[in-house]
Design an enzyme around this catalytic site. Structure first.
Site: not given
Length: 233
Positions: A13, A63-64, A71, A182
């Protein structure tokens, strides 16, 4: 390509190609896969995927996609042609959209990426869903969307580890990809529904996405090794 030996996916990220590759160069493709999201892909285009594949990484293109069925299916096809290992779409796009993606990938003679559905984003809680007109708990909405995903022939789901036990019970064939992971002692940041890596695997998650605890560590390679040691017990 080195076959990855762990369920770990490190989120790249970053806003630039250079920053992402600086981290990737400190990671071992045998110990993790990597995730390319919207910011990095938009700034770097498809070349970043090719470069990471050349370095031996399996790439999750996060990219969800969410659009009309044709499309979205064409976008998934383009991702497959890039050589990605995993690609995702929003389940809220509906059954026809997800089925169109599945059908498009089935036409390929070569390797097919895992087709994963996004249920409810891990930052969303009940009040967030209420704000968009859904008066349900996140877990209830996840289960609704999971049923659609399975019917459409999806390979798996992105979900919180807190939803994993119910999803595995209801849909055992679906592979579960869990963000919001985490390691013990890490800050929660903007992910709300979180568990540690070991807890997530025990809950039924198949793949674990970890970002800042590795990407922002003083020694990313050491941080990755520590997480690998944690999950291997």
């Amino acid at each position: 390509m080195s076959a990855c030996q762990t369920p770990l996916i490190v989120a790249l990220d970053f806003p630039t190609r250079e920053a992402a590759l600086k981290l990737a160069d400190q990671l071992d493709p045998a110990l993790c896969r990597v995730k390319v999201g919207k910011e990095l892909f938009t700034s770097s285009a498809s070349g970043i995927v090719e470069t990471l594949c050349d370095k031996g990484f399996e790439v999750f293109l996060d990219l969800k996609f969410h659009d009309i069925p044709n499309t979205t299916a064409m976008a998934v096809k383009a991702a497959a042609e890039m050589g990605v290992w995993m690609v995702n779409v929003h389940c809220s796009g509906g059954l026809r959209m997800m089925a169109a993606c599945r059908e498009e990938l089935a036409k390929r003679s070569g390797p097919q990426p895992l087709l994963i559905g996004v249920t409810v984003l891990t930052s969303m809680e009940r009040e967030d869903l209420a704000g968009i007109g859904l008066d349900v708990d996140p877990q209830e909405q996840v289960l609704r969307l999971a049923a659609l995903a399975e019917k459409a022939g999806m390979d798996g789901l992105v979900c919180s580890a807190l939803e994993a036990p119910a999803l595995k019970a209801a849909h055992p064939s679906l592979q579960l990809v869990t963000p919001g992971i985490r390691p013990a002692g890490s800050a929660q940041d903007d992910q709300r529904r979180i568990l540690t890596p070991r807890q997530a695997l025990d809950a039924g998650s198949d793949y674990l996405v970890i970002g800042r605890p590795i990407s922002q560590a003083a020694d990313p390679a050491q941080a990755l090794a520590a997480v690998v040691a944690e999950i291997r017990g």
